[in-house]
Design a protein around this motif. Structure first.
Motif, PDB file in Angstrom:
ATOM      1  N   PRO A  57       0.730  -1.279  -0.218  1.00  0.00           N
ATOM      2  CA  PRO A  57      -0.031  -0.054  -0.086  1.00  0.00           C
ATOM      3  C   PRO A  57       0.903   1.188   0.142  1.00  0.00           C
ATOM      4  O   PRO A  57       0.389   2.373   0.161  1.00  0.00           O
ATOM      5  N   LEU A  58       2.271   1.167  -0.213  1.00  0.00           N
ATOM      6  CA  LEU A  58       2.810   2.425  -0.196  1.00  0.00           C
ATOM      7  C   LEU A  58       2.934   2.970  -1.500  1.00  0.00           C
ATOM      8  O   LEU A  58       2.203   2.707  -2.631  1.00  0.00           O
ATOM      9  N   THR A  59       3.638   4.422  -1.630  1.00  0.00           N
ATOM     10  CA  THR A  59       3.578   5.212  -2.688  1.00  0.00           C
ATOM     11  C   THR A  59       4.712   4.505  -3.907  1.00  0.00           C
ATOM     12  O   THR A  59       5.682   4.437  -3.316  1.00  0.00           O
ATOM     13  N   PRO A  60       4.288   4.211  -4.992  1.00  0.00           N
ATOM     14  CA  PRO A  60       5.262   3.699  -5.928  1.00  0.00           C
ATOM     15  C   PRO A  60       6.311   4.548  -6.176  1.00  0.00           C
ATOM     16  O   PRO A  60       6.204   6.034  -6.315  1.00  0.00           O
ATOM     17  N   ALA A  61       7.541   4.128  -6.309  1.00  0.00           N
ATOM     18  CA  ALA A  61       8.784   4.698  -6.753  1.00  0.00           C
ATOM     19  C   ALA A  61       9.179   4.265  -8.087  1.00  0.00           C
ATOM     20  O   ALA A  61      10.065   3.177  -7.937  1.00  0.00           O
ATOM     21  N   PRO A  62       8.712   4.288  -9.276  1.00  0.00           N
ATOM     22  CA  PRO A  62       9.015   3.766 -10.400  1.00  0.00           C
ATOM     23  C   PRO A  62      10.022   3.612 -10.863  1.00  0.00           C
ATOM     24  O   PRO A  62      11.200   4.736 -10.822  1.00  0.00           O
ATOM     25  N   VAL A  63      10.703   2.699 -11.314  1.00  0.00           N
ATOM     26  CA  VAL A  63      12.209   2.435 -11.603  1.00  0.00           C
ATOM     27  C   VAL A  63      12.052   2.836 -13.431  1.00  0.00           C
ATOM     28  O   VAL A  63      11.296   2.909 -14.120  1.00  0.00           O
ATOM     29  N   THR A  64      13.442   3.610 -13.513  1.00  0.00           N
ATOM     30  CA  THR A  64      13.300   4.229 -14.801  1.00  0.00           C
ATOM     31  C   THR A  64      14.464   3.376 -15.709  1.00  0.00           C
ATOM     32  O   THR A  64      15.277   2.900 -15.145  1.00  0.00           O
ATOM     33  N   GLU A  65      14.695   3.648 -17.078  1.00  0.00           N
ATOM     34  CA  GLU A  65      15.624   3.044 -17.747  1.00  0.00           C
ATOM     35  C   GLU A  65      16.940   3.584 -17.384  1.00  0.00           C
ATOM     36  O   GLU A  65      17.810   2.777 -17.499  1.00  0.00           O
ATOM     37  N   GLN A  66      17.120   4.618 -16.988  1.00  0.00           N
ATOM     38  CA  GLN A  66      18.371   5.245 -16.431  1.00  0.00           C
ATOM     39  C   GLN A  66      18.884   4.526 -15.025  1.00  0.00           C
ATOM     40  O   GLN A  66      20.039   4.366 -14.927  1.00  0.00           O
ATOM     41  N   ASP A  67      18.105   3.689 -14.494  1.00  0.00           N
ATOM     42  CA  ASP A  67      18.388   2.834 -13.136  1.00  0.00           C
ATOM     43  C   ASP A  67      18.868   1.558 -13.719  1.00  0.00           C
ATOM     44  O   ASP A  67      19.690   0.854 -12.771  1.00  0.00           O
ATOM     45  N   LEU A  68      18.745   1.092 -14.958  1.00  0.00           N
ATOM     46  CA  LEU A  68      18.960  -0.359 -15.370  1.00  0.00           C
ATOM     47  C   LEU A  68      20.064  -0.373 -16.490  1.00  0.00           C
ATOM     48  O   LEU A  68      20.358   0.674 -17.324  1.00  0.00           O
ATOM     49  N   ALA A  99      21.926  -1.135 -20.034  1.00  0.00           N
ATOM     50  CA  ALA A  99      21.159  -0.936 -21.321  1.00  0.00           C
ATOM     51  C   ALA A  99      20.771  -2.190 -21.911  1.00  0.00           C
ATOM     52  O   ALA A  99      21.241  -3.250 -21.837  1.00  0.00           O
ATOM     53  N   GLY A 100      19.604  -2.015 -22.449  1.00  0.00           N
ATOM     54  CA  GLY A 100      18.696  -3.164 -22.928  1.00  0.00           C
ATOM     55  C   GLY A 100      17.648  -3.940 -22.125  1.00  0.00           C
ATOM     56  O   GLY A 100      17.219  -4.774 -22.248  1.00  0.00           O
ATOM     57  N   ILE A 101      17.741  -3.216 -20.951  1.00  0.00           N
ATOM     58  CA  ILE A 101      16.555  -3.871 -19.841  1.00  0.00           C
ATOM     59  C   ILE A 101      15.686  -2.621 -19.629  1.00  0.00           C
ATOM     60  O   ILE A 101      16.151  -1.666 -19.349  1.00  0.00           O
ATOM     61  N   ALA A 102      14.355  -2.588 -19.783  1.00  0.00           N
ATOM     62  CA  ALA A 102      13.652  -1.754 -19.549  1.00  0.00           C
ATOM     63  C   ALA A 102      12.456  -2.040 -18.461  1.00  0.00           C
ATOM     64  O   ALA A 102      12.106  -3.243 -18.355  1.00  0.00           O
ATOM     65  N   PRO A 103      12.126  -1.052 -17.684  1.00  0.00           N
ATOM     66  CA  PRO A 103      11.081  -1.395 -16.766  1.00  0.00           C
ATOM     67  C   PRO A 103       9.630  -1.795 -17.306  1.00  0.00           C
ATOM     68  O   PRO A 103       9.347  -1.382 -18.449  1.00  0.00           O
ATOM     69  N   THR A 104       8.978  -2.246 -16.345  1.00  0.00           N
ATOM     70  CA  THR A 104       7.466  -2.688 -16.864  1.00  0.00           C
ATOM     71  C   THR A 104       6.650  -1.533 -16.863  1.00  0.00           C
ATOM     72  O   THR A 104       7.198  -0.444 -16.305  1.00  0.00           O
ATOM     73  N   PRO A 105       5.302  -1.654 -17.390  1.00  0.00           N
ATOM     74  CA  PRO A 105       4.752  -0.354 -17.242  1.00  0.00           C
ATOM     75  C   PRO A 105       4.277  -0.024 -15.968  1.00  0.00           C
ATOM     76  O   PRO A 105       4.048   1.424 -15.747  1.00  0.00           O
ATOM     77  N   GLY A 150       6.369   0.167 -13.629  1.00  0.00           N
ATOM     78  CA  GLY A 150       7.748   0.643 -12.974  1.00  0.00           C
ATOM     79  C   GLY A 150       8.417  -0.205 -12.213  1.00  0.00           C
ATOM     80  O   GLY A 150       9.129   0.220 -11.335  1.00  0.00           O
ATOM     81  N   TRP A 151       8.240  -1.576 -12.413  1.00  0.00           N
ATOM     82  CA  TRP A 151       8.827  -2.721 -12.063  1.00  0.00           C
ATOM     83  C   TRP A 151       9.934  -3.129 -12.762  1.00  0.00           C
ATOM     84  O   TRP A 151      10.015  -2.673 -13.846  1.00  0.00           O
ATOM     85  N   VAL A 152      10.650  -4.078 -12.256  1.00  0.00           N
ATOM     86  CA  VAL A 152      11.755  -4.677 -13.101  1.00  0.00           C
ATOM     87  C   VAL A 152      11.415  -6.043 -13.376  1.00  0.00           C
ATOM     88  O   VAL A 152      11.112  -6.742 -12.088  1.00  0.00           O
ATOM     89  N   ARG A 153      11.566  -6.874 -14.289  1.00  0.00           N
ATOM     90  CA  ARG A 153      11.261  -8.112 -14.374  1.00  0.00           C
ATOM     91  C   ARG A 153      12.503  -8.665 -15.501  1.00  0.00           C
ATOM     92  O   ARG A 153      12.472  -8.240 -16.582  1.00  0.00           O
ATOM     93  N   THR A 154      13.431  -9.231 -14.984  1.00  0.00           N
ATOM     94  CA  THR A 154      14.428  -9.830 -15.900  1.00  0.00           C
ATOM     95  C   THR A 154      14.372 -11.368 -16.061  1.00  0.00           C
ATOM     96  O   THR A 154      13.843 -11.954 -15.110  1.00  0.00           O
ATOM     97  N   HIS A 155      15.154 -11.788 -16.943  1.00  0.00           N
ATOM     98  CA  HIS A 155      14.987 -13.523 -17.054  1.00  0.00           C
ATOM     99  C   HIS A 155      16.306 -13.800 -17.963  1.00  0.00           C
ATOM    100  O   HIS A 155      16.963 -12.874 -18.506  1.00  0.00           O
ATOM    101  N   PRO A 156      16.703 -14.930 -17.820  1.00  0.00           N
ATOM    102  CA  PRO A 156      17.920 -15.504 -18.663  1.00  0.00           C
ATOM    103  C   PRO A 156      17.948 -15.174 -20.025  1.00  0.00           C
ATOM    104  O   PRO A 156      19.067 -15.126 -20.545  1.00  0.00           O
ATOM    105  N   GLY A 157      16.789 -15.094 -20.663  1.00  0.00           N
ATOM    106  CA  GLY A 157      17.156 -14.829 -22.357  1.00  0.00           C
ATOM    107  C   GLY A 157      17.303 -13.038 -22.518  1.00  0.00           C
ATOM    108  O   GLY A 157      17.877 -13.006 -23.780  1.00  0.00           O
ATOM    109  N   MET A 158      17.381 -12.425 -21.635  1.00  0.00           N
ATOM    110  CA  MET A 158      17.673 -11.115 -21.752  1.00  0.00           C
ATOM    111  C   MET A 158      19.277 -10.697 -21.976  1.00  0.00           C
ATOM    112  O   MET A 158      19.989 -11.410 -21.292  1.00  0.00           O
ATOM    113  N   LEU A 159      19.802  -9.871 -22.549  1.00  0.00           N
ATOM    114  CA  LEU A 159      20.817  -9.700 -22.877  1.00  0.00           C
ATOM    115  C   LEU A 159      21.882 -10.906 -23.358  1.00  0.00           C
ATOM    116  O   LEU A 159      22.906 -11.017 -22.880  1.00  0.00           O
ATOM    117  N   ALA A 160      21.184 -11.580 -23.942  1.00  0.00           N
ATOM    118  CA  ALA A 160      21.606 -12.960 -24.465  1.00  0.00           C
ATOM    119  C   ALA A 160      22.975 -12.635 -25.229  1.00  0.00           C
ATOM    120  O   ALA A 160      23.931 -13.501 -25.202  1.00  0.00           O
TER     121      ALA A 160
END
Length: 420
Positions: free
Chosen positions: A372-383, A385-391, A393-403
């Motif tokens: 129930p807290l106030t979201p602090a969305p993650v931005t592309e600048q936090d990540l 290159a090649g990893i983008a936040p979800t709509p 403002g969360w982060v979801r990575t998986h082994p196929g990224m940056l292959a």
């Protein structure tokens, strides 16, 4: 073809390594133990580090390609072998050595059949010889178990290519300003400041900078939760479930006053050792993170919660075969309790980061939706290159990224503020 560890002899190791590999795989598939836990007993009596490394490599490749190896075995038998038949287990190891570790077939046969002393050696020899004559190959991408495909759905097609080979070695630097220097000294590449990636094959303790504590081993994705808290500037942070300590080290190096909490005294010893090696400082507490109380409230709380660790499947392929829905449900209940308690330890204006190294939405997105807290969305600048936040403002990575760079572990990460 999986690269054989460089420190191993070019000659195939002897029978002890193969026997250890058979014990190790049995512990994972029959008893449901993790690879890390099973290694202690399975590798007992083996003193040669090369034999230990080879046993782990054989089992790792057998588990990574298990579905495809079984399909090859079944194609060469008139009657299907039982899933838990010893002959099937031995053939899995034999094929993994031949098809993934480039072990000559004669060496595979000479050591593999010895594992079936008193058993169906002729059957195993016949199956292996048939497949060898057919010059069979494995697909470019491993086939994942049915229950994993059922859970992950369309994500399987994205994840599977990242599981074809063991991952490279990622290091997190104590001083991000020295990234170019350390990348050059170690012969590695960097995907963001404070990170260096190396090819597999060299003992960690033999690398430059280890003794002086200039870096620690930590997957790039695993380094993101602590990065999302930014510079500490003397503020206080609570690292819940902190062992083995990579995030504690990150936070201390970034100028936070760190309290690291974990329920395991043994795991906290590893954190202490890493702090001593790197010359960093943190207050360590052994306690249950669900109930630990203190009058202090923190400027930030990092909760890298216990989870099924299915996101680490490229380095721990046992999770593909051990983890079922019951494990996920149990972990999700624990995570929910931890998240509630973590919020109570924040001071007004403080920041909470929640993370799990799991690919299961029940342990990630579903948990974040309850906060129930106030979201602090993650931005592309936090990540990287090649990893983008979800709509969201969360982060979801998986082994196929940056292959193209060697991939990364699967993580879910979210961030919030407690309103002042």
């Amino acid at each position: 073809m999986a690269q054989r560890p460089a420190f191993l002899s070019s000659d195939p190791a002897g029978l002890p390594a193969r026997r250890a590999a058979l014990r190790l795989m049995d512990a994972v598939l029959r008893r449901g133990e993790t690879l890390d836990v099973a290694e202690h007993a399975a590798l007992q009596g083996i003193r040669n580090p090369a034999d230990k490394a080879l046993a782990r490599a054989i089992v790792g490749e057998a588990l990574r390609w298990l579905v495809d190896l079984d399909a090859l075995i079944d194609s060469a038998t008139r009657m299907p072998l039982a899933p838990d038949a010893k002959a099937r287990a031995v053939l899995r190891l034999m094929l993994a050595q031949w098809l993934r570790l480039d072990t000559p077939p004669h060496a595979v046969v000479a050591t593999g059949l010895e594992l079936l002393d008193g058993g169906p050696r002729r059957l195993a020899h016949g199956v292996f010889s048939t497949l060898n004559k057919q010059a069979v190959t494995l697909p470019q991408v491993p086939t994942l178990p049915d229950r994993v495909q059922a859970r992950w759905g369309a994500l399987v097609a994205e994840v599977a290519p990242g599981l074809a080979s063991p991952p490279p070695l990622d290091l997190t630097l104590k001083d991000p300003a020295a990234t170019a220097e350390w990348a050059g000294r170690l012969g590695g590449t960097s995907l963001m400041p404070g990170h260096v990636r190396l090819a597999r094959g060299t003992r960690v303790e033999d690398l430059a900078g280890y003794a002086e504590g200039a870096w620690w081993v930590q997957d790039l994705a695993a380094s993101l939760p602590a990065r999302l808290l930014g510079p500490g500037e003397g503020r206080s942070v609570l690292d819940l479930c902190c062992a083995p300590g990579g995030k504690t080290l990150q936070l201390a190096a970034a100028g936070w006053q760190v309290t690291g909490l974990d329920s395991s005294a043994k795991r906290l010893q590893r954190v202490e050792q890493n702090l001593a090696r790197t010359g960093l400082a943190a207050d360590l507490v052994q306690a249950d993170a669900r109930t630990w109380g203190t009058a202090e409230r923190f400027d930030a709380v990092l909760l890298d919660a216990p989870c099924t660790a299915t996101g680490t499947c490229r380095r721990h392929p046992d999770v593909l075969h051990r983890i079922g829905q019951g494990h996920i449900t149990d972990m999700a209940a624990l995570q929910a309790d931890l998240l509630v308690h973590a919020q109570s330890l924040l001071r007004p204006g403080g920041m909470l980061v929640y993370a799990t190294c799991s690919l299961e939405p029940q342990e990630g997105e579903a948990q974040a939706a309850t906060v129930p807290l106030t979201p602090a969305p993650v931005t592309e600048q936090d990540l990287p290159a090649g990893i983008a936040p979800t709509p969201e403002g969360w982060v979801r990575t998986h082994p196929g990224m940056l292959a193209q760079h060697g991939g990364l572990d699967g993580f879910f990460i979210a961030r919030w503020h407690l309103s002042a």
